[in-house]
Design an enzyme around this catalytic site. Sequence first.
Site, PDB file in Angstrom:
ATOM      1  N   ASP A  73       0.870  -1.175   0.000  1.00 51.81           N
ATOM      2  CA  ASP A  73       0.000   0.000   0.000  1.00 51.81           C
ATOM      3  C   ASP A  73       0.908   1.226   0.000  1.00 51.81           C
ATOM      4  OD1 ASP A  73       0.899   0.319   2.602  1.00 51.81           O
ATOM      5  OD2 ASP A  73      -1.084   0.235   3.537  1.00 51.81           O
ATOM      6  N   CYS A 111       3.358  -2.911   4.029  1.00 46.70           N
ATOM      7  CA  CYS A 111       2.432  -1.840   4.419  1.00 46.70           C
ATOM      8  C   CYS A 111       3.107  -1.087   5.563  1.00 46.70           C
ATOM      9  CB  CYS A 111       1.046  -2.389   4.772  1.00 46.70           C
ATOM     10  SG  CYS A 111       0.947  -3.462   6.209  1.00 46.70           S
ATOM     11  N   THR A 128       2.901  -1.476   8.871  1.00 42.16           N
ATOM     12  CA  THR A 128       3.405  -2.389   9.904  1.00 42.16           C
ATOM     13  C   THR A 128       3.667  -3.813   9.395  1.00 42.16           C
ATOM     14  OG1 THR A 128       1.138  -2.998  10.426  1.00 42.16           O
ATOM     15  CG2 THR A 128       2.106  -1.207  11.731  1.00 42.16           C
ATOM     16  N   HIS A 186      10.273 -23.903   9.865  1.00 39.68           N
ATOM     17  CA  HIS A 186       9.251 -24.640  10.618  1.00 39.68           C
ATOM     18  C   HIS A 186       7.831 -24.451  10.098  1.00 39.68           C
ATOM     19  CE1 HIS A 186      11.703 -25.297  14.599  1.00 39.68           C
ATOM     20  NE2 HIS A 186      12.350 -25.698  13.516  1.00 39.68           N
ATOM     21  N   HIS A 211       7.643 -30.971  11.063  1.00 36.56           N
ATOM     22  CA  HIS A 211       7.027 -29.667  10.794  1.00 36.56           C
ATOM     23  C   HIS A 211       6.001 -29.763   9.671  1.00 36.56           C
ATOM     24  CE1 HIS A 211       9.747 -27.988  13.624  1.00 36.56           C
ATOM     25  NE2 HIS A 211      10.771 -28.494  12.984  1.00 36.56           N
TER      26      HIS A 211
HETATM   27  C1  RB5 Z   1      -1.888   2.731   6.658  1.00 38.81           C
HETATM   28  O1  RB5 Z   1      -1.939   3.917   7.392  1.00 38.81           O
HETATM   29  C2  RB5 Z   1      -1.609   1.550   7.587  1.00 38.81           C
HETATM   30  O2  RB5 Z   1      -2.683   1.358   8.439  1.00 38.81           O
HETATM   31  C3  RB5 Z   1      -1.317   0.303   6.794  1.00 38.81           C
HETATM   32  O3  RB5 Z   1      -0.255   0.526   5.945  1.00 38.81           O
HETATM   33  C4  RB5 Z   1      -0.932  -0.931   7.579  1.00 38.81           C
HETATM   34  O4  RB5 Z   1       0.096  -0.650   8.476  1.00 38.81           O
HETATM   35  C5  RB5 Z   1      -2.010  -1.702   8.188  1.00 38.81           C
HETATM   36  O5  RB5 Z   1      -1.816  -2.735   8.818  1.00 38.81           O
END
Ligand code: RB5
Length: 151
Positions: free
Chosen positions: A7, A64, A66, A97, A132
Amino acid sequence: MIAIGSDHAGYHLKESIKKHLDKKGIQYKDFGCHSEERAEYASYAEKVANAVSSGEYEKGLLFCGTGIGMSIAANKVKGIRAVVCSECYSAIMSRRHNDANILALGGRVVGVDLAAMIVDMWLDTPFEGGRHKARVDMISEIEGKNIQKGC
Ligand code: RB5
């Protein structure tokens, strides 16, 4: 061949990792997004997860903010074992694993050099199989039962 996607929040890290893959001669297809304009992570996770689930692409990389939203969304697709990693140990173990087939990284969490190291280790580490494999098969059974229920 690797399927990749992001994203807007993962876009810059995806671009850096693309350059890294180019240097190593690793082929990939970028399923988008293609700029830092706001983009919804779930739709790119779905594209990459479908590409891996179909067998057309061996593995996937998702980016993304996180890595969390991407991994949650990708794991809704049958046959996908997506993991978020911010360090090398988990990346290696997720291959050894868990036979993870998608790696999600957070563009707001890891720096470019660490991310490149995590990607290298993840791509280079084989699944150990053996005991595994039986455990990963149990995960697939859970998936199969829920698909039968129409979940
Ligand atoms: C976008 O602001 C953020 O929420 C997205 O990139 C991601 O981290 C969601 O899990």
